[in-house]
Design a protein around this motif. Sequence first.
Motif, PDB file in Angstrom:
ATOM      1  N   THR A  47     -28.183  46.724  13.061  1.00 21.31           N
ATOM      2  CA  THR A  47     -26.790  47.054  12.758  1.00 21.31           C
ATOM      3  C   THR A  47     -26.597  47.110  11.243  1.00 21.31           C
ATOM      4  O   THR A  47     -25.943  48.024  10.726  1.00 21.31           O
ATOM      5  N   ALA A  48     -27.185  46.148  10.536  1.00 20.30           N
ATOM      6  CA  ALA A  48     -27.089  46.128   9.070  1.00 20.30           C
ATOM      7  C   ALA A  48     -27.733  47.367   8.453  1.00 20.30           C
ATOM      8  O   ALA A  48     -27.306  47.822   7.390  1.00 20.30           O
ATOM      9  N   ARG A  49     -28.713  47.943   9.120  1.00 21.26           N
ATOM     10  CA  ARG A  49     -29.363  49.177   8.647  1.00 21.26           C
ATOM     11  C   ARG A  49     -28.549  50.424   8.986  1.00 21.26           C
ATOM     12  O   ARG A  49     -28.909  51.527   8.585  1.00 21.26           O
ATOM     13  N   GLY A  50     -27.519  50.258   9.782  1.00 22.54           N
ATOM     14  CA  GLY A  50     -26.690  51.400  10.152  1.00 22.54           C
ATOM     15  C   GLY A  50     -27.258  52.247  11.279  1.00 22.54           C
ATOM     16  O   GLY A  50     -26.934  53.432  11.391  1.00 22.54           O
ATOM     17  N   TYR A  51     -28.075  51.661  12.140  1.00 21.35           N
ATOM     18  CA  TYR A  51     -28.628  52.418  13.253  1.00 21.35           C
ATOM     19  C   TYR A  51     -27.501  52.880  14.170  1.00 21.35           C
ATOM     20  O   TYR A  51     -26.632  52.084  14.527  1.00 21.35           O
TER      21      TYR A  51
ATOM     22  N   LEU B 217     -30.182  52.006  18.331  1.00 23.07           N
ATOM     23  CA  LEU B 217     -30.158  50.551  18.352  1.00 23.07           C
ATOM     24  C   LEU B 217     -30.524  50.037  19.739  1.00 23.07           C
ATOM     25  O   LEU B 217     -31.383  49.161  19.885  1.00 23.07           O
ATOM     26  N   GLN B 218     -29.897  50.602  20.769  1.00 24.89           N
ATOM     27  CA  GLN B 218     -30.166  50.169  22.141  1.00 24.89           C
ATOM     28  C   GLN B 218     -31.606  50.451  22.557  1.00 24.89           C
ATOM     29  O   GLN B 218     -32.236  49.633  23.240  1.00 24.89           O
TER      30      GLN B 218
ATOM     31  N   TYR C 151     -30.618  42.826  16.817  1.00 24.59           N
ATOM     32  CA  TYR C 151     -29.344  43.550  16.818  1.00 24.59           C
ATOM     33  C   TYR C 151     -28.691  43.471  15.435  1.00 24.59           C
ATOM     34  O   TYR C 151     -28.259  44.479  14.886  1.00 24.59           O
ATOM     35  N   ASP C 152     -28.632  42.271  14.879  1.00 17.25           N
ATOM     36  CA  ASP C 152     -28.009  42.092  13.561  1.00 17.25           C
ATOM     37  C   ASP C 152     -28.739  42.882  12.485  1.00 17.25           C
ATOM     38  O   ASP C 152     -28.114  43.529  11.634  1.00 17.25           O
TER      39      ASP C 152
ATOM     40  N   GLU D 145     -25.745  53.698  17.708  1.00 16.04           N
ATOM     41  CA  GLU D 145     -25.812  52.886  18.928  1.00 16.04           C
ATOM     42  C   GLU D 145     -26.961  53.272  19.870  1.00 16.04           C
ATOM     43  O   GLU D 145     -27.678  52.389  20.342  1.00 16.04           O
TER      44      GLU D 145
ATOM     45  N   GLU E 246     -30.786  39.004  19.503  1.00 18.52           N
ATOM     46  CA  GLU E 246     -29.621  38.808  18.636  1.00 18.52           C
ATOM     47  C   GLU E 246     -29.987  39.076  17.182  1.00 18.52           C
ATOM     48  O   GLU E 246     -29.253  39.759  16.465  1.00 18.52           O
TER      49      GLU E 246
END
Length: 189
Positions: free
Chosen positions: A132-136, A141-142, A128-129, A138, A125
């Motif tokens: 996501t904040a870095r703009g990766y 990110l996965q 992920y946050d 999807e 979690e």
Amino acid sequence: MAELTEPRKRKSEETAPAQKRDRKGAARPNILVTGTPGVGKTRAAEAIAARLGLQRLGVSELAKSLKAFEEFDEARQCQVLDEDRVLDAMEPDLGRGGFVVDYHACELFPERWFDLVLVLRVGTETLYDRLTARGYPEPKLQENLQCEIMQVVLEEAREAYAAEVVVELRNESEADLEATLARVAAWRD
């Protein structure tokens, strides 16, 4: 700081494990801080270097300054590191000691360079946050979440370095960072 020198020995030619390596007069340790992107390596490495009076060396920053990239990986949306060029540039400094190195991979470095390998971990979690904040995107990110879930960097560290120098640490909070700093300071003393 780092400069290009004669080519280093390739990993297959390395014979001295960390506890037996000879860094020709190096009295100060080298520490590697590694982990999946987003676990807080840079911040931890900066804090460790400041606490112990060592220099921080960010491998990604060094690669950018050297323009040491082989290509751009469209699928992952990132540069592919020219490992030989970066390692050749790092070798003189790491041979003298006194560095905290941070990078998301660890198996590319010669074992003899590091006295301590810290593998930072976070929950999915939190990761992920942060990503996501870095703009990766999807897919990237996965992929990084899967790497953390499967402990990829931790397993690589355990395969590449002697068991007694690899330490797994949580890095979710300020309290975790403070605990890491205290543990590393106690290790050095």
